[in-house]
Design a protein around this motif. Sequence first.
Motif, PDB file in Angstrom:
ATOM      1  N   GLY A  10      -6.708  -2.737   9.419  1.00  0.00           N
ATOM      2  CA  GLY A  10      -5.735  -3.824   9.350  1.00  0.00           C
ATOM      3  C   GLY A  10      -5.414  -4.257   7.935  1.00  0.00           C
ATOM      4  N   THR A  11      -5.013  -3.308   7.070  1.00  0.00           N
ATOM      5  CA  THR A  11      -4.846  -3.617   5.651  1.00  0.00           C
ATOM      6  C   THR A  11      -3.391  -3.772   5.210  1.00  0.00           C
ATOM      7  N   SER A  12      -2.461  -3.867   6.141  1.00  0.00           N
ATOM      8  CA  SER A  12      -1.064  -3.981   5.730  1.00  0.00           C
ATOM      9  C   SER A  12      -0.726  -5.368   5.196  1.00  0.00           C
ATOM     10  N   SER A  13      -1.566  -6.359   5.493  1.00  0.00           N
ATOM     11  CA  SER A  13      -1.290  -7.724   5.036  1.00  0.00           C
ATOM     12  C   SER A  13      -2.569  -8.548   5.126  1.00  0.00           C
ATOM     13  N   GLY A  14      -2.483  -9.784   4.642  1.00  0.00           N
ATOM     14  CA  GLY A  14      -3.533 -10.771   4.842  1.00  0.00           C
ATOM     15  C   GLY A  14      -4.896 -10.402   4.301  1.00  0.00           C
ATOM     16  N   ILE A  15      -5.934 -10.745   5.071  1.00  0.00           N
ATOM     17  CA  ILE A  15      -7.311 -10.528   4.644  1.00  0.00           C
ATOM     18  C   ILE A  15      -7.587  -9.047   4.407  1.00  0.00           C
ATOM     19  N   GLY A  16      -7.060  -8.191   5.251  1.00  0.00           N
ATOM     20  CA  GLY A  16      -7.316  -6.765   5.110  1.00  0.00           C
ATOM     21  C   GLY A  16      -6.761  -6.213   3.810  1.00  0.00           C
ATOM     22  N   LEU A  17      -5.519  -6.573   3.487  1.00  0.00           N
ATOM     23  CA  LEU A  17      -4.914  -6.137   2.233  1.00  0.00           C
ATOM     24  C   LEU A  17      -5.728  -6.650   1.043  1.00  0.00           C
ATOM     25  N   ALA A  18      -6.043  -7.933   1.053  1.00  0.00           N
ATOM     26  CA  ALA A  18      -6.783  -8.525  -0.062  1.00  0.00           C
ATOM     27  C   ALA A  18      -8.164  -7.904  -0.205  1.00  0.00           C
ATOM     28  N   THR A  19      -8.818  -7.606   0.915  1.00  0.00           N
ATOM     29  CA  THR A  19     -10.148  -7.006   0.856  1.00  0.00           C
ATOM     30  C   THR A  19     -10.092  -5.581   0.327  1.00  0.00           C
ATOM     31  N   ALA A  20      -9.078  -4.830   0.737  1.00  0.00           N
ATOM     32  CA  ALA A  20      -8.939  -3.466   0.240  1.00  0.00           C
ATOM     33  C   ALA A  20      -8.784  -3.464  -1.277  1.00  0.00           C
ATOM     34  N   VAL A  21      -7.954  -4.345  -1.806  1.00  0.00           N
ATOM     35  CA  VAL A  21      -7.737  -4.412  -3.243  1.00  0.00           C
ATOM     36  C   VAL A  21      -9.004  -4.874  -3.964  1.00  0.00           C
ATOM     37  N   ALA A  22      -9.640  -5.913  -3.445  1.00  0.00           N
ATOM     38  CA  ALA A  22     -10.847  -6.443  -4.086  1.00  0.00           C
ATOM     39  C   ALA A  22     -11.981  -5.423  -4.082  1.00  0.00           C
ATOM     40  N   ALA A  23     -12.134  -4.707  -2.964  1.00  0.00           N
ATOM     41  CA  ALA A  23     -13.195  -3.704  -2.892  1.00  0.00           C
ATOM     42  C   ALA A  23     -12.925  -2.556  -3.864  1.00  0.00           C
ATOM     43  N   ARG A  25     -11.263  -2.740  -6.659  1.00  0.00           N
ATOM     44  CA  ARG A  25     -11.536  -3.256  -8.010  1.00  0.00           C
ATOM     45  C   ARG A  25     -13.030  -3.332  -8.293  1.00  0.00           C
ATOM     46  N   ALA A  26     -13.821  -3.530  -7.226  1.00  0.00           N
ATOM     47  CA  ALA A  26     -15.275  -3.616  -7.392  1.00  0.00           C
ATOM     48  C   ALA A  26     -15.938  -2.241  -7.456  1.00  0.00           C
ATOM     49  N   GLY A  27     -15.140  -1.190  -7.366  1.00  0.00           N
ATOM     50  CA  GLY A  27     -15.687   0.149  -7.544  1.00  0.00           C
ATOM     51  C   GLY A  27     -15.865   0.964  -6.286  1.00  0.00           C
ATOM     52  N   TRP A  28     -15.481   0.433  -5.138  1.00  0.00           N
ATOM     53  CA  TRP A  28     -15.576   1.170  -3.882  1.00  0.00           C
ATOM     54  C   TRP A  28     -14.413   2.168  -3.762  1.00  0.00           C
ATOM     55  N   HIS A  29     -14.688   3.288  -3.132  1.00  0.00           N
ATOM     56  CA  HIS A  29     -13.600   4.142  -2.666  1.00  0.00           C
ATOM     57  C   HIS A  29     -13.147   3.548  -1.335  1.00  0.00           C
ATOM     58  N   VAL A  30     -11.909   3.080  -1.295  1.00  0.00           N
ATOM     59  CA  VAL A  30     -11.405   2.337  -0.137  1.00  0.00           C
ATOM     60  C   VAL A  30     -10.494   3.222   0.699  1.00  0.00           C
ATOM     61  N   ILE A  31     -10.855   3.375   1.964  1.00  0.00           N
ATOM     62  CA  ILE A  31      -9.958   3.975   2.944  1.00  0.00           C
ATOM     63  C   ILE A  31      -9.300   2.814   3.675  1.00  0.00           C
ATOM     64  N   ALA A  32      -8.060   2.550   3.332  1.00  0.00           N
ATOM     65  CA  ALA A  32      -7.323   1.405   3.862  1.00  0.00           C
ATOM     66  C   ALA A  32      -6.485   1.877   5.035  1.00  0.00           C
ATOM     67  N   THR A  33      -6.766   1.348   6.209  1.00  0.00           N
ATOM     68  CA  THR A  33      -6.089   1.830   7.404  1.00  0.00           C
ATOM     69  C   THR A  33      -5.142   0.789   7.984  1.00  0.00           C
ATOM     70  N   MET A  34      -4.127   1.303   8.655  1.00  0.00           N
ATOM     71  CA  MET A  34      -3.156   0.446   9.332  1.00  0.00           C
ATOM     72  C   MET A  34      -2.462   1.271  10.399  1.00  0.00           C
ATOM     73  N   ALA A 226     -11.522 -12.425   0.943  1.00  0.00           N
ATOM     74  CA  ALA A 226     -11.811 -11.057   0.510  1.00  0.00           C
ATOM     75  C   ALA A 226     -12.959 -11.022  -0.493  1.00  0.00           C
ATOM     76  N   ALA A 227     -12.973 -11.976  -1.415  1.00  0.00           N
ATOM     77  CA  ALA A 227     -14.051 -12.020  -2.404  1.00  0.00           C
ATOM     78  C   ALA A 227     -15.408 -12.208  -1.728  1.00  0.00           C
ATOM     79  N   ARG A 228     -15.439 -13.037  -0.693  1.00  0.00           N
ATOM     80  CA  ARG A 228     -16.692 -13.245   0.029  1.00  0.00           C
ATOM     81  C   ARG A 228     -17.117 -11.977   0.774  1.00  0.00           C
ATOM     82  N   ILE A 229     -16.155 -11.261   1.335  1.00  0.00           N
ATOM     83  CA  ILE A 229     -16.465 -10.026   2.047  1.00  0.00           C
ATOM     84  C   ILE A 229     -17.017  -8.980   1.088  1.00  0.00           C
ATOM     85  N   VAL A 230     -16.396  -8.850  -0.077  1.00  0.00           N
ATOM     86  CA  VAL A 230     -16.871  -7.863  -1.050  1.00  0.00           C
ATOM     87  C   VAL A 230     -18.274  -8.220  -1.543  1.00  0.00           C
ATOM     88  N   ASP A 231     -18.544  -9.494  -1.716  1.00  0.00           N
ATOM     89  CA  ASP A 231     -19.919  -9.909  -2.060  1.00  0.00           C
ATOM     90  C   ASP A 231     -20.894  -9.482  -0.967  1.00  0.00           C
TER      91      ASP A 231
END
Length: 274
Positions: A10-23, A25-34, A226-231
């Motif tokens: 669910g990364t096309s908008s909202g929490i999912g989009l923000a979490t994908a970007v934050a993760a 930036r934190a160094g994760w390889h992100v598979i962003a699905t929608m 998103a910041a809390r999720i990445v933490d």
Amino acid sequence: MSTKTVLITGTSSGIGLATAVAAARAGWHVIATMRDTTKADALLAAAKDAGATVEVRALDVTDPASVQACLAGLERLDALVNNAGAGHVGTLEQESVEDVRAVMEVNFFGVLHVTKAALPLLRASGGRVLTVTSVGGVIGQPFNEAYCAAKFAVEGFMESLAPVAATAGVSVSVVEPGAVASEFVANVGLADDALDQAGPYAPALAAYLERTRGAFAAAQTSQDVAARIVDQLAAERPAFRLLTSDAASAFVAAKLKDLDGSAVQALTAAWVAG
């Protein structure tokens, strides 16, 4: 160690989009699905602006074949963030059982489909599952019967799964935001003439909508959640329950200490009082 991989739904908008970007930036390889990858432009632009990259894959969480296709070829998965979901406002007398079932398909069974498929990979990596539920997964809310039922089901399922998964090295957590300023609020399926069609429930619905507008006027941002999720993704020993704001913590606390249910009923009854 090689870069860790997280799959986020669910990364096309909202929490999912923000979490994908934050993760990312934190160094994760992100598979962003929608479900519809033609809607990836906002995500890709946000990632580019943040100096990050994400891998976009199609995934319809309600379709087991789509889930299998999305995970096909993955050699490693270190974390899963179940974020895809849909809001819904309505009450039982005025909607069909099919409407309720559709809410369950997205918000409950969709989580199960993806988690089940991901667990073998997560066992191999000693990974973790984070599922975005809601304070509505703890406290039933007026005109959110189907939505809260689905979120209650997710919470019960994950709370039961957590100790079992832990024996195989997999951590299971739920993330409980309160009001969040995102497109989720606009996607609750409430028609423009909902009050006109509400019949005997019109005064209660009007009161509920007025209260809800006030709550979302001071909503937490998707980026903050998103910041809390990445933490939590990086935490050495993630807690089972992550409440993403002080408001969410205070709200859920009302339920957890309410042994006979009277305090919660008094609280939510005030939301629909004319």
